[in-house]
Design a protein around this motif. Structure first.
Motif, PDB file in Angstrom:
ATOM      1  N   ALA A 119     -30.801 -61.189  83.476  1.00 22.92           N
ATOM      2  CA  ALA A 119     -29.882 -62.083  82.768  1.00 22.92           C
ATOM      3  C   ALA A 119     -29.311 -63.151  83.690  1.00 22.92           C
ATOM      4  O   ALA A 119     -28.996 -64.270  83.239  1.00 22.92           O
ATOM      5  CB  ALA A 119     -28.753 -61.275  82.146  1.00 22.92           C
ATOM      6  N   LEU A 120     -29.179 -62.840  84.973  1.00 19.46           N
ATOM      7  CA  LEU A 120     -28.572 -63.771  85.936  1.00 19.46           C
ATOM      8  C   LEU A 120     -29.603 -64.409  86.866  1.00 19.46           C
ATOM      9  O   LEU A 120     -29.242 -64.953  87.915  1.00 19.46           O
ATOM     10  CB  LEU A 120     -27.517 -63.029  86.765  1.00 19.46           C
ATOM     11  N   VAL A 121     -30.850 -64.368  86.466  1.00 18.58           N
ATOM     12  CA  VAL A 121     -31.917 -64.835  87.334  1.00 18.58           C
ATOM     13  C   VAL A 121     -31.826 -66.328  87.636  1.00 18.58           C
ATOM     14  O   VAL A 121     -32.344 -66.811  88.657  1.00 18.58           O
ATOM     15  CB  VAL A 121     -33.295 -64.498  86.707  1.00 18.58           C
ATOM     16  N   SER A 122     -31.178 -67.092  86.781  1.00 10.42           N
ATOM     17  CA  SER A 122     -31.087 -68.545  86.981  1.00 10.42           C
ATOM     18  C   SER A 122     -30.103 -68.932  88.077  1.00 10.42           C
ATOM     19  O   SER A 122     -30.055 -70.089  88.498  1.00 10.42           O
ATOM     20  CB  SER A 122     -30.682 -69.233  85.668  1.00 10.42           C
ATOM     21  N   PHE A 123     -29.299 -67.968  88.553  1.00  7.85           N
ATOM     22  CA  PHE A 123     -28.321 -68.258  89.598  1.00  7.85           C
ATOM     23  C   PHE A 123     -28.918 -67.957  90.969  1.00  7.85           C
ATOM     24  O   PHE A 123     -29.730 -67.035  91.130  1.00  7.85           O
ATOM     25  CB  PHE A 123     -27.042 -67.470  89.372  1.00  7.85           C
TER      26      PHE A 123
END
Length: 265
Positions: A119-123
């Motif tokens: 879910a937080l892979v874009s950060f």
């Protein structure tokens, strides 16, 4: 004067009687002494016999008591052995249930870690990290992702990260959340924050309000904590280490109610 001849036989007879009488009296006294000794020995033997008989009765009574006690101990041992077998079987069953529960929770937390990381892979990795520690999933958010220096207001990019995280949290039902705020060791004193403790607690509360009020996370499953500068992960001796210490940790822990219930049975 010589005795008359006709008196000699009488003298002889009298002398004989006296001699016999003396001897008889001596033998009589000897016999009486022997009888007395025999009576005394007999009494002593009788007393010893009575004493021995009494001791025999005591020993027989002790023997009977020991036999009864031994029988009772044997019965108790058989009872304990039977109960122990049941206890061992029950303990084995409980241990298996405990191992299954722990393994199930481990799998749940590993899956949760992967889901949160996805879910937080874009950060960027310099902004946050996701890892498992002590059976819980840690989401460690750097200060630069969430706050400006000395502020407890969450930046827009930080709110976006919290939104993605809340989507994962809202899909769980047995996960509790702890928000821990941390600072570096440089003191802060402003009109709004008296010290680092106040700042770290205010930051935790800001995140809780966003997760619960804006993104609908269950407020009964979340807690805030301000740790200040007292739990550093680096030395505070460099700019980089102080930046690492200025972080907010969102700790996702399994509900241990079932585990405690099993342990207390």
């Amino acid at each position: 004067m010589k005795p008359k001849p006709y008196l000699l036989p009488f003298i002889v007879i009298l002398f004989s009687i006296l001699v016999v009488s003396c001897v008889s009296k001596k033998k009589y006294r000897t016999s009486q002494d022997l009888i007395s000794r025999l009576k005394s020995d007999s009494l002593n033997c009788y007393g010893s016999l009575e004493e021995c008989s009494s001791r025999v009765k005591i020993l027989e009574s002790d023997k009977a008591a020991l036999e009864n006690a031994n029988e009772s101990v044997q019965n108790e041992l058989m009872s304990v052995s039977s109960k122990s077998k049941l206890t061992i079987a029950e303990q084995a069953k409980r241990l298996k249930s405990l191992q299954d529960l722990i393994e199930n929770q481990r799998e749940v937390m590993n899956k949760l870690k992967r889901t949160v990381a996805d879910a937080l892979v874009s950060f960027d990795a310099s902004e946050l990290s996701v890892y498992i520690k002590d059976g819980s999933v840690y989401v460690s958010l750097e200060e630069k992702l969430l706050f400006k220096s000395g502020s407890a207001a969450v930046d827009p990019k930080g709110k976006e990260a919290l939104k993605k995280l809340s989507q994962v949290l809202n899909s769980t039902s047995d996960i509790n959340v702890m928000i821990e705020g941390h600072t570096d060791s440089i003191p802060i004193k402003t009109t709004k924050f008296e010290d680092n403790w106040s700042l770290s607690a205010a930051r935790s509360l800001s995140i809780i309000r966003i997760l619960t009020k804006e993104y609908g996370f269950d407020p009964t499953r979340i807690t805030a904590a301000g740790k200040g500068e007292f739990h550093p992960i680096a030395s505070n001796s460099t700019v980089e280490s102080r930046a690492a210490n200025r972080r907010t940790e969102i700790i996702l822990s399994p509900n241990l109610a079932e585990l405690y219930k099993l342990l207390n049975q």
